[in-house]
Design an enzyme around this catalytic site. Structure first.
Site, mmCIF file in Angstrom:
data_model
loop_
_atom_site.group_PDB
_atom_site.id
_atom_site.type_symbol
_atom_site.label_atom_id
_atom_site.label_comp_id
_atom_site.label_asym_id
_atom_site.label_seq_id
_atom_site.Cartn_x
_atom_site.Cartn_y
_atom_site.Cartn_z
ATOM 1 N N ASN A 146 0.619 59.781 -26.569
ATOM 2 C CA ASN A 146 2.067 59.228 -27.638
ATOM 3 C C ASN A 146 3.273 59.290 -27.066
ATOM 4 O O ASN A 146 3.580 60.705 -26.246
ATOM 5 C CB ASN A 146 2.135 59.978 -28.919
ATOM 6 C CG ASN A 146 1.240 59.240 -30.351
ATOM 7 O OD1 ASN A 146 1.196 57.691 -29.927
ATOM 8 N ND2 ASN A 146 0.227 59.030 -30.805
ATOM 9 N N CYS A 166 -4.887 52.694 -29.091
ATOM 10 C CA CYS A 166 -4.047 53.417 -30.260
ATOM 11 C C CYS A 166 -5.915 53.453 -31.316
ATOM 12 O O CYS A 166 -6.297 52.573 -31.120
ATOM 13 C CB CYS A 166 -3.193 52.521 -30.721
ATOM 14 S SG CYS A 166 -2.978 53.327 -32.280
ATOM 15 N N HIS A 196 1.688 51.392 -33.514
ATOM 16 C CA HIS A 196 2.488 52.311 -34.928
ATOM 17 C C HIS A 196 3.525 51.795 -35.658
ATOM 18 O O HIS A 196 4.765 51.898 -36.004
ATOM 19 C CB HIS A 196 3.682 53.924 -34.033
ATOM 20 C CG HIS A 196 2.141 54.292 -34.125
ATOM 21 N ND1 HIS A 196 2.389 56.051 -33.944
ATOM 22 C CD2 HIS A 196 0.895 54.397 -34.380
ATOM 23 C CE1 HIS A 196 1.129 57.032 -33.543
ATOM 24 N NE2 HIS A 196 0.129 55.469 -33.220
ATOM 25 N N TYR A 250 2.174 54.140 -40.362
ATOM 26 C CA TYR A 250 3.446 54.691 -39.921
ATOM 27 C C TYR A 250 4.266 53.193 -40.449
ATOM 28 O O TYR A 250 5.673 54.100 -39.697
ATOM 29 C CB TYR A 250 3.376 53.621 -38.396
ATOM 30 C CG TYR A 250 3.035 55.185 -37.687
ATOM 31 C CD1 TYR A 250 3.246 56.550 -37.176
ATOM 32 C CD2 TYR A 250 0.850 54.959 -37.657
ATOM 33 C CE1 TYR A 250 2.253 57.205 -36.799
ATOM 34 C CE2 TYR A 250 0.122 56.388 -36.442
ATOM 35 C CZ TYR A 250 0.627 56.473 -36.649
ATOM 36 O OH TYR A 250 -0.128 58.546 -36.336
#
Length: 430
Positions: A146, A166, A196, A250
């Protein structure tokens, strides 16, 4: 075909999750040699020993080696997985703490903390990628580090053979499949956005594996399992039902920013919790009798990471028999979202095979409610990458000013000072 894989960041407590998937899915991904690369020698030996025991228990013939030397570890590798954390959990704890002093969310991939992580990470990843290129220019680089979108953009801009991965999409796929009582491989997601920062705009159940058509079930999921979905996301059910989509977890940092800030001020950072879990895990890994991934690892995060990694590698390296031809990955936009630059990195379903990766066209334009946020965060990510590559306090300030969660002169100024002060040892050139 027998493969050599290298995991840079192999001393991570995540790694047994990946090893477990490699062991269980050995027919899909026939690994002959696995190299764990990490500068933390003591942790690396613990993880390496457990990896060998997991493979032995599952009857996997692969050889597991460990090294602190990146050049040696990636030599002749068919693919290299990146899962590193520059500064460890201590740096993450700071990323999740100092933004709160300014009333901003503290999170390792979102907002000012996410920018700090990007600035620390991009130069290190690019250095590793150059070593991979020198060792084998045909090797794939799979980035799980990340912030995945920014790191993947850095790798692609530098001409590397790379893709970002991811576990959000595969997590939704598995949960939706469980709700519906169908096999996960029959569930296809209309997953769109940035890493995200994504929404599930549709969920299709295929009539059989590999079939081209199926039935749309998202309304059914929201009607029958909306409460469970909302609880998982920590978002209000009426909002999810009104939107008619399933946002990633997120999105809460954007949709409920101030509420999240108050929660974080009360309960403390996730990093502190993870650090405690990691200490317990390392104690467990040291047990020479342990030959399976411990249940505690499920609390560490990264659910289904191993399955996602195996499917992606099998498709790219040609060992999956065509079974994993469409996957959600982070790759070039190239016109899929026409309001973004072609070089932007987006997270969408894509065709994946030995020839490479191509993002699939969207079934319909992205709605304005989501389009504006995606465009704004893409602009921030471009500025963040420029700051990571070129340095300069002004570039850090510009990236923060462009971020939708900051966007104010005084606030960006305060956050810039704190970011640079807390990361001085990593960002001296800034």
């Amino acid at each position: 075909m027998s493969l050599k894989l290298a995991i840079v960041g192999g001393g991570s407590t995540y790694t047994p999750e990946l090893i477990d998937g490699f062991a269980r899915l050995r027919d899909t991904l026939p690994i002959a040699e696995l190299v764990l690369v990490d500068p933390a020698a003591e942790r690396l030996e613990l993880i390496g020993g457990l990896a060998r025991r997991i493979f032995a228990k599952q009857g996997h013939p692969a050889r597991v080696t460990t090294t602190g030397d990146v050049d040696a570890g990636v030599a002749d590798a068919d693919a290299v997985l990146l899962q590193l954390r520059v500064g460890g959990q201590a740096a993450r704890n700071e990323d999740e703490t100092w933004p709160l002093e300014c009333g901003c969310v503290g999170q390792e991939t979102t907002g000012a903390g996410g920018l700090a992580k990007a600035l620390r990470t991009v130069p290190v990843v690019l250095d590793i990628a150059e070593k991979v290129r020198r060792a084998n220019p045909d090797a794939w680089i799979i980035d799980f580090t990340n912030p995945v979108g920014i790191v993947t953009r850095a790798l692609l801009d530098a001409g590397h053979k790379a893709v970002g991965l991811c576990n959000v999409a595969i997590g939704f796929q598995r949960k939706f499949a469980a709700h519906l009582g169908v096999a996960p491989e029959l569930v296809r997601l209309d997953h769109v956005g940035l890493n995200h920062l994504t929404w599930e705009r549709g969920v299709t159940v295929l009539p059989e594996p590999g079939a081209a058509a199926g039935r749309e079930v998202l309304p059914e999921l929201l009607a029958g399992f909306g409460t469970e979905i909302a609880e998982d996301l920590h978002l209000p059910l009426p909002v999810i039902r009104r939107l008619g989509v399933v946002p990633s977890y997120y999105l809460r940092y954007f949709y409920q920013h101030d509420e999240v800030v108050q929660e974080l001020l009360t309960k403390g950072s996730r990093a502190a919790e993870v650090a405690a879990i990691e200490r317990e895990l390392l104690d467990l890994y040291a047990d020479p009798a342990l030959d399976t991934k411990p249940e505690l690892l499920g609390r560490r995060g990264g659910a289904f990471y191993s399955e996602a990694a195996v499917q992606l590698l099998a498709a790219l390296l040609g060992t999956g028999g065509g079974a994993y031809g469409v996957q959600v990955v982070n790759t070039r936009n190239n016109g899929v979202l026409p309001f973004l630059p072609p070089e932007a990195v987006i997270e969408v379903p894509a065709t994946v095979d030995q020839r490479g990766i191509t993002a699939l066209p969207q079934s319909r334009p992205l709605e304005p409610l989501y389009r504006g946020l995606v465009a704004a965060v893409t602009s921030y990510e471009e500025l963040a990458l420029e700051a990571a590559l070129k340095g300069g306090r002004e570039r850090v300030f510009d990236a923060l000013l462009a971020h939708p969660l900051v966007g104010q002169l005084d606030l960006a100024d305060q956050l810039t000072d704190r970011l640079l002060a807390h990361n001085e040892q990593y960002l001296r050139r800034l």
